[in-house]
Write a protein that holds these residues in place. Structure first.
Motif, mmCIF file in Angstrom:
data_model
loop_
_atom_site.group_PDB
_atom_site.id
_atom_site.type_symbol
_atom_site.label_atom_id
_atom_site.label_comp_id
_atom_site.label_asym_id
_atom_site.label_seq_id
_atom_site.Cartn_x
_atom_site.Cartn_y
_atom_site.Cartn_z
ATOM 1 N N ILE A 92 0.836 -1.201 0.000
ATOM 2 C CA ILE A 92 0.000 0.000 0.000
ATOM 3 C C ILE A 92 0.872 1.254 0.000
ATOM 4 O O ILE A 92 0.556 2.248 -0.654
ATOM 5 N N SER A 93 1.995 1.183 0.714
ATOM 6 C CA SER A 93 2.879 2.346 0.796
ATOM 7 C C SER A 93 3.568 2.637 -0.539
ATOM 8 O O SER A 93 4.161 3.702 -0.710
ATOM 9 N N ALA A 94 3.453 1.704 -1.499
ATOM 10 C CA ALA A 94 4.016 1.957 -2.829
ATOM 11 C C ALA A 94 3.244 3.053 -3.552
ATOM 12 O O ALA A 94 3.602 3.444 -4.665
ATOM 13 N N ASN A 95 2.186 3.576 -2.924
ATOM 14 C CA ASN A 95 1.487 4.729 -3.487
ATOM 15 C C ASN A 95 2.444 5.900 -3.671
ATOM 16 O O ASN A 95 2.169 6.831 -4.432
ATOM 17 N N LEU A 96 3.590 5.835 -2.982
ATOM 18 C CA LEU A 96 4.621 6.858 -3.144
ATOM 19 C C LEU A 96 5.060 6.960 -4.604
ATOM 20 O O LEU A 96 5.296 8.060 -5.115
ATOM 21 N N VAL A 97 5.155 5.816 -5.288
ATOM 22 C CA VAL A 97 5.555 5.816 -6.695
ATOM 23 C C VAL A 97 4.511 6.534 -7.546
ATOM 24 O O VAL A 97 4.832 7.373 -8.399
ATOM 25 N N GLY A 176 3.834 14.289 8.099
ATOM 26 C CA GLY A 176 3.709 13.113 7.251
ATOM 27 C C GLY A 176 3.919 11.828 8.033
ATOM 28 O O GLY A 176 3.190 10.842 7.860
ATOM 29 N N LEU A 177 4.915 11.830 8.924
ATOM 30 C CA LEU A 177 5.189 10.650 9.748
ATOM 31 C C LEU A 177 4.022 10.341 10.675
ATOM 32 O O LEU A 177 3.613 9.187 10.824
ATOM 33 N N LEU A 178 3.453 11.393 11.281
ATOM 34 C CA LEU A 178 2.317 11.206 12.188
ATOM 35 C C LEU A 178 1.112 10.639 11.443
ATOM 36 O O LEU A 178 0.413 9.755 11.952
ATOM 37 N N SER A 179 0.861 11.161 10.233
ATOM 38 C CA SER A 179 -0.261 10.639 9.468
ATOM 39 C C SER A 179 -0.031 9.170 9.135
ATOM 40 O O SER A 179 -0.963 8.365 9.170
ATOM 41 N N GLY A 180 1.213 8.809 8.833
ATOM 42 C CA GLY A 180 1.523 7.412 8.565
ATOM 43 C C GLY A 180 1.297 6.528 9.775
ATOM 44 O O GLY A 180 0.778 5.408 9.664
ATOM 45 N N LEU A 181 1.666 7.016 10.959
ATOM 46 C CA LEU A 181 1.435 6.251 12.185
ATOM 47 C C LEU A 181 -0.060 6.076 12.437
ATOM 48 O O LEU A 181 -0.506 5.020 12.897
ATOM 49 N N ALA A 239 7.339 10.240 4.152
ATOM 50 C CA ALA A 239 7.340 10.142 5.607
ATOM 51 C C ALA A 239 6.140 9.334 6.081
ATOM 52 O O ALA A 239 6.229 8.532 7.023
ATOM 53 N N LEU A 240 4.993 9.524 5.410
ATOM 54 C CA LEU A 240 3.798 8.740 5.718
ATOM 55 C C LEU A 240 4.080 7.257 5.505
ATOM 56 O O LEU A 240 3.665 6.413 6.311
ATOM 57 N N VAL A 241 4.777 6.935 4.425
ATOM 58 C CA VAL A 241 5.109 5.544 4.107
ATOM 59 C C VAL A 241 5.880 4.893 5.251
ATOM 60 O O VAL A 241 5.597 3.755 5.652
ATOM 61 N N VAL A 242 6.855 5.618 5.797
ATOM 62 C CA VAL A 242 7.649 5.070 6.901
ATOM 63 C C VAL A 242 6.757 4.762 8.093
ATOM 64 O O VAL A 242 6.824 3.685 8.697
ATOM 65 N N GLY A 243 5.876 5.712 8.441
ATOM 66 C CA GLY A 243 5.007 5.527 9.601
ATOM 67 C C GLY A 243 4.031 4.381 9.447
ATOM 68 O O GLY A 243 3.832 3.584 10.373
ATOM 69 N N GLU A 244 3.414 4.259 8.262
ATOM 70 C CA GLU A 244 2.390 3.240 8.089
ATOM 71 C C GLU A 244 2.980 1.870 7.772
ATOM 72 O O GLU A 244 2.248 0.882 7.725
#
Length: 306
Positions: A92-97, A176-181, A239-244
């Motif tokens: 799901i975090s591949a949405n970064l691409v 971004g990190l917080l949203s990922g968490l 950053a969201l990707v890292v958190g989630e």
């Protein structure tokens, strides 16, 4: 496994497209406010005001992006029930691409070579994870775990939102990190939710994990909106990707019984670490791009002194 992989990829596409559309809406709203000479769009710390965030959220681009997020949520929830969390959340975090590619067309952002390299590494990491992933774990944690998820998610997002507003324009990556968490907590909550199979409304409504899902999803969307307003769409999404990815992956392995195929544990660890490192790389190398408020200030520099 196949159905889980397909739904995870579809969720990734929805999230990636939604993020860019939300960024388009945020930037258009910021430009319109700047053109009107509005002085209430930022706080004394340089971050977006509550009113500016609300105005960004009612643009048609942002609404369409939010609809795609909701569809992505449903697909991602199904994937979280069918796959190990370290696999479903990473796919799901591949949405970064998707976010990076669409941002070139819709936002006019030019990616640096190091950003492209980081995205390439992320894609390779996803292949390693898909090859190494075993069946979903079947562990069911105690109710105390459900309560802990709710309390930690609530405190983290509430305190984090206040911190981001205090940091102002420097808080994009943290937001971004917080949203990922928040989205990561959502994934964990979906996985452990009671009353789903078989369906039992009483058990569902009495499960703290349900409210952790709601708080993680809504809080994550809000903080992600703030991140898009003040920073790079690619940096904030990375950053969201890292958190989630990190939090659900670790929880899945330590408490929910997720594992890799026999003898391929090292490959799963390598893929997981590469995914996280590459996402951090995109966040670091792309953080210089203008956010919505920064872009508006650049176009109307006279507003920065009002």
């Amino acid at each position: 496994m196949i159905i889980g992989l397909v739904t995870a990829v579809a969720a990734s596409a929805c999230y990636g497209t939604g993020s860019v559309l939300q960024a388009v809406g945020s930037r258009r709203s910021a430009r319109e406010e700047a053109a009107k000479g509005a002085t209430s769009s930022t706080t004394e710390h340089g971050g977006p005001s509550l009113s500016s965030t609300a105005k960004a959220a009612v643009t048609w681009e942002f609404i369409l992006g939010s609809v795609l997020d909701l569809i992505g949520f449903g697909l991602g929830a199904l994937a979280a029930r069918l796959l190990p969390l370290f696999l479903s959340q990473t796919i799901i975090s591949a949405n970064l691409v998707i976010t990076a590619v669409l941002s070139i067309k819709l936002l006019g952002i030019r990616l640096k070579q190091l950003e492209w390299a980081s995205i390439g590494v992320l894609c390779s990491a996803l292949v390693l994870l898909a090859v190494s992933a075993g069946p979903e774990g079947g562990h069911h944690p105690e109710m105390a775990f459900h309560w802990g998820l709710l309390i930690i998610t609530t405190v983290l997002l509430a305190a984090g939102s206040l911190l981001v507003r205090r940091m102002g324009s420097k808080g994009a990556i943290v937001a971004g990190l917080l949203s990922g968490l928040g989205f990561g907590a959502l994934g964990v909550g979906v996985r452990i939710l009671n009353g789903v199979g078989p369906f039992d409304l009483g058990r569902l409504l009495s499960d703290p994990a349900l409210y952790a899902i709601l708080i993680g999803g809504l809080g994550g969307m809000y903080v992600h909106t703030v991140a898009l307003q003040i920073g790079s769409v690619n940096g904030a999404t990375a950053a969201l990707v890292v958190g989630e990815t990190v939090l659900p992956g670790v929880i899945g392995v330590l408490w929910l019984g997720d594992s890799s195929k026999a003898g391929l544990g090292w490959l799963g660890v390598a893929g997981f670490l590469l995914a996280v490192v590459s996402a951090v790389g995109v966040a670091y190398f792309g953080q210089s791009d203008h956010g919505a408020l920064g872009e508006a200030s650049a176009e109307h520099p006279e507003l920065a002194h009002k």
